[in-house]
Design an enzyme around this catalytic site. Structure first.
Site: not given
Ligand SMILES: NC(=O)c1ccc[n+]([C@@H]2O[C@H](COP(=O)([O-])OP(=O)(O)OC[C@H]3O[C@@H](n4cnc5c(N)ncnc54)[C@H](O)[C@@H]3O)[C@@H](O)[C@H]2O)c1
Length: 238
Positions: A75, A77, A100, A102-103, A135-136, A139, A145-146
């Site tokens: 997930g 992006t 995806a 967005n899930f 978004h917040h 981000k 990505g969406t």
């Molecule tokens: N596809 C979807 O539906 C969807 C929804 C929400 C967020 N996202 C995406 O998901 C990603 C994460 O979002 P989030 O809100 O959880 O962010 P976040 O910053 O809260 O969490 C990301 C985590 O990854 C960790 N991290 C960093 N480098 C790492 C590595 N090499 N190995 C393992 N962990 C590592 C960080 O320490 C952090 O805890 C972003 O890219 C966001 O845009 C996608």
């Protein structure tokens, strides 16, 4: 089902909560502090991996899962320019891979509405189009990505638009994506068609992260035991 969680931030924690409620087990939790534990051997304890880290770490993590030979739901992006390479590698390694932008079920239905509306508007040249995502402030990537998925669906269906740009543009072949960062917005996407006479607007607003997390767990259940490339359309039967 045994799950490996790669990324234990906002999404990783929300996914864990839902996975445990559904009776799944989280056998590996990788975050930035123990990233060296992400090895094929450790991953092989799990049936499926779920990756939500961020734009700079996703691709390396994806390749490690391909090496481990376990299906992956991703997930993260902000790395889409590498999606074709990743898909090629997945096929080469006979991996199971589902990405995806967005899930959430709501957004995946919104994607279908967006495509249909774009088809209906394809020859209505008097309408200009503008897309906005909110978004917040934490981000890391912009546009979301969406919003890129939504813009690409519009570009596929509206010949007068040739490319998206992440700014306000008056060029007739540009599709504008405006990115706003406001707390505490988990995600709003707006598509607006407007003319001198009237306007049509479709909006999706996420109230919290539960929809993304529930969709990611549902995708992991779908991917368990599978190889090949899939999308949320397959998971949701859309
Ligand atoms: N596809 C979807 O539906 C969807 C929804 C929400 C967020 N996202 C995406 O998901 C990603 C994460 O979002 P989030 O809100 O959880 O962010 P976040 O910053 O809260 O969490 C990301 C985590 O990854 C960790 N991290 C960093 N480098 C790492 C590595 N090499 N190995 C393992 N962990 C590592 C960080 O320490 C952090 O805890 C972003 O890219 C966001 O845009 C996608």
């Amino acid at each position: 089902m045994k799950i490996a969680l790669i990324g234990y931030g906002k999404m990783g924690k929300a996914i864990e909560e839902i996975a445990l409620q559904k009776g799944h087990e989280v056998v590996l939790k990788i975050d930035v502090t123990n990233a060296d534990e992400l090895t094929p051997k450790n991953l092989q304890q799990a049936d499926v991996a779920i990756e939500f880290t961020g734009p700079h770490t996703a691709v390396q993590n994806i390749f490690t899962c391909f090496e481990a030979g376990i299906p992956l739901v991703c997930g993260s992006t902000g790395w889409l320019e590498k999606l074709d390479d990743v898909k090629r590698k997945a096929v080469e390694k006979n991996a199971g891979f589902l990405y995806a932008s967005n899930f959430s079920i709501g957004v995946n239905i919104f994607f279908e509405v967006n495509k249909k509306l774009a088809q209906l508007m394809s020859r209505q040249d008097s309408y200009e189009i503008k897309t906005t995502e909110i978004h917040h402030t934490e981000k890391k990537d912009a546009p979301s990505g969406t919003s890129i998925t939504l813009a690409e669906q519009i570009l596929e269906n509206i010949p007068r638009k040739k490319h998206w740009v992440n700014r306000e543009s008056v060029e007739s072949d540009d599709l504008t994506i405006i990115s706003k960062r406001i707390d505490p917005a988990p995600g709003t996407h707006i598509i607006k068609y407007f003319s001198d006479i009237d306007e049509i607007e479709i909006i999706h607003t996420a109230h919290n992260r539960k929809g993304f997390a529930a969709g990611a767990v549902q995708a992991a259940e779908f991917m368990n035991g599978k190889t090949g490339l899939y999308s949320m359309k397959d998971v949701l039967g859309l």
